[in-house]
Write a protein that holds these residues in place. Structure first.
Motif: not given
Length: 160
Positions: A45-46, A57-58, A110-116, A144-145
């Protein structure tokens, strides 16, 4: 990246707004990867970020996809909208997107939080309960990544 022309131009989706609409409506992408002569494909899922024109993606911290991305970040993905087989006519109605780009693991917090956030908003009709249940502290974002597919090109095709 080699650019090919579509043989059946009458089936091409050329409108940028239609392509973006299809990306926003989709839920799953099958992502193909390759290292040396070994192919690998996985459906995930995306979340689509229309402002950055990327897919997020995660995944977990280990796995084959991470090994493939480390060896070769070039990927090809497809998003398919199955509109059904037309019985008796030997035809299938569909819309599909072929996405070429580069996949990487997001290291910036911060980008990781944004992606989530993008993933939750894209997948959930109401992301608040998921957010409240799973993301109460900053440490929760490191369970997770997050992967980002930088889109370099999209080809759309349809049979309606």
């Amino acid at each position: 990246m080699t650019k090919y022309h579509m043989v059946r131009q009458d089936k091409a989706i050329t409108s940028e707004s239609e392509i973006r609409k299809l990306l926003a409506a989709g839920r799953l992408a099958s992502v193909a990867m390759c290292r040396k002569d070994e192919p690998y494909i996985i459906t995930m899922n995306y979340g689509y970020d229309p402002d950055r024109h990327v897919l997020y993606f995660h995944c977990g911290f280990k796995g084959q996809k991470l090994e493939f991305i480390a060896a070769n970040p070039a990927v090809c993905a497809t998003v398919i909208y199955d509109l059904g087989y037309v019985d008796g006519k030997c035809e299938h109605k569909y819309q599909s997107l072929l996405i070429r780009g580069s996949m990487k693991i997001i290291d910036d917090f911060e980008e990781k939080k944004h992606g989530i956030e993008v993933l939750m908003e894209h997948q959930e009709s109401d992301a608040d309960p998921v957010r409240k249940r799973n993301f109460t502290t900053d440490a929760d974002y490191n369970k997770f990544l997050i992967l980002k597919l930088d889109i370099m090109g999209i080809t759309g095709k349809q049979s309606l």
